[in-house]
Scaffold this active site. Structure first.
Site, PDB file in Angstrom:
ATOM      1  CG  ASP A   8      27.642  -9.588 -35.199  1.00 38.63           C
ATOM      2  OD1 ASP A   8      26.659  -9.762 -35.966  1.00 38.63           O
ATOM      3  OD2 ASP A   8      27.905  -8.476 -34.701  1.00 38.63           O
ATOM      4  CG  HIS A   9      25.220 -11.092 -31.397  1.00 32.92           C
ATOM      5  ND1 HIS A   9      26.571 -10.746 -31.413  1.00 32.92           N
ATOM      6  CD2 HIS A   9      24.562 -10.001 -30.958  1.00 32.92           C
ATOM      7  CE1 HIS A   9      26.707  -9.506 -30.970  1.00 32.92           C
ATOM      8  NE2 HIS A   9      25.505  -9.028 -30.701  1.00 32.92           N
ATOM      9  CB  CYS A  65      28.019  -7.389 -38.134  1.00 32.97           C
ATOM     10  SG  CYS A  65      28.585  -5.806 -38.787  1.00 32.97           S
ATOM     11  N   GLY A  66      25.415  -6.249 -37.560  1.00 28.23           N
ATOM     12  CA  GLY A  66      24.254  -5.369 -37.439  1.00 28.23           C
ATOM     13  C   GLY A  66      24.206  -4.327 -38.532  1.00 28.23           C
ATOM     14  CB  THR A  67      26.138  -1.374 -39.232  1.00 24.86           C
ATOM     15  OG1 THR A  67      27.437  -1.802 -38.797  1.00 24.86           O
ATOM     16  CG2 THR A  67      25.381  -0.733 -38.082  1.00 24.86           C
ATOM     17  N   GLY A  68      26.961  -4.115 -40.850  1.00 22.24           N
ATOM     18  CA  GLY A  68      27.888  -4.535 -41.905  1.00 22.24           C
ATOM     19  C   GLY A  68      29.207  -3.790 -41.824  1.00 22.24           C
ATOM     20  CB  ILE A  69      30.178  -0.574 -40.242  1.00 17.22           C
ATOM     21  CG1 ILE A  69      29.132   0.229 -41.029  1.00 17.22           C
ATOM     22  CG2 ILE A  69      31.461   0.234 -40.103  1.00 17.22           C
ATOM     23  CD1 ILE A  69      28.613   1.467 -40.285  1.00 17.22           C
ATOM     24  N   GLY A  70      31.402  -3.063 -39.031  1.00 21.32           N
ATOM     25  CA  GLY A  70      32.501  -3.666 -38.261  1.00 21.32           C
ATOM     26  C   GLY A  70      33.073  -4.901 -38.920  1.00 21.32           C
ATOM     27  CG  HIS A  98      33.200   0.371 -61.310  1.00 20.14           C
ATOM     28  ND1 HIS A  98      32.878   1.711 -61.289  1.00 20.14           N
ATOM     29  CD2 HIS A  98      32.716  -0.111 -62.483  1.00 20.14           C
ATOM     30  CE1 HIS A  98      32.232   2.030 -62.412  1.00 20.14           C
ATOM     31  NE2 HIS A  98      32.108   0.943 -63.144  1.00 20.14           N
ATOM     32  NE  ARG A 132      36.792   3.990 -66.103  1.00 18.23           N
ATOM     33  CZ  ARG A 132      35.688   3.397 -66.542  1.00 18.23           C
ATOM     34  NH1 ARG A 132      35.752   2.508 -67.517  1.00 18.23           N
ATOM     35  NH2 ARG A 132      34.504   3.688 -66.017  1.00 18.23           N
ATOM     36  CG  HIS A 133      37.033  -0.272 -63.343  1.00 18.32           C
ATOM     37  ND1 HIS A 133      36.775   0.930 -62.719  1.00 18.32           N
ATOM     38  CD2 HIS A 133      36.152  -0.368 -64.373  1.00 18.32           C
ATOM     39  CE1 HIS A 133      35.770   1.526 -63.326  1.00 18.32           C
ATOM     40  NE2 HIS A 133      35.378   0.763 -64.345  1.00 18.32           N
TER      41      HIS A 133
END
Ligand code: RB5
Length: 145
Positions: A8-9, A65-70, A98, A132-133
């Protein structure tokens, strides 16, 4: 390696820096936007990178994005996507080794350019460990966990 990149911006400047780094390393990068400072909605860009990567099994994605979360939440809604929000080289390495992450998310307001470049370089260079992963990654793609 082929990449789809989106932001995003708020993530635009860092995305541009990282796209340039990947191209210098010889990778092909398709930047699906955004391409200017106008305020835009991160879900559209996360979902579009997710759809492109899900359609091409060897491709990887980069979302910012700003936080990477959204934008990571948006990418992860696409079936077949394992998008990891990373903050440093360690989380980037674990995301690949992993979790077999196929998209990496970064927060432009969280990490500096140097840390982001180091994290992305590590993500790019790290292989999935399997073993295992693999069972756990398979569970992520199944209807039940
Ligand atoms: C935009 O202001 C901001 O909310 C967005 O870039 C991102 O941080 C959302 O998760």
């Amino acid at each position: 390696m082929k990449w789809y990149a989106g932001s995003d911006h708020a993530g635009l400047a860092l995305k541009r820096q990282l796209v340039e780094m990947l191209r210098k390393l010889g990778d092909e990068v398709i930047d699906i936007g955004t391409n200017d400072d106008k305020s835009v909605d991160y879900p559209s860009f996360g979902a579009e990178v997710g759809r492109r990567v899900a359609a091409e099994s060897t491709a990887r994605g980069l979302v910012v994005c700003g936080t990477g979360i959204g934008i990571s939440i948006a990418a992860n809604k696409v079936p077949g996507i394992r998008c990891a929000l990373v903050h440093d080289s360690f989380t980037a390495e674990m995301a690949r080794s992993h979790n077999d992450a196929n998209i990496v998310a970064l927060g432009a307001r969280v990490v500096g350019g140097g840390v982001a470049e180091h994290a992305l370089t590590t993500f790019r260079a790290t292989a999935f460990e399997g073993g295992r992963h693999q069972r756990r990654v398979d569970m992520l793609g199944a209807d039940k966990q």
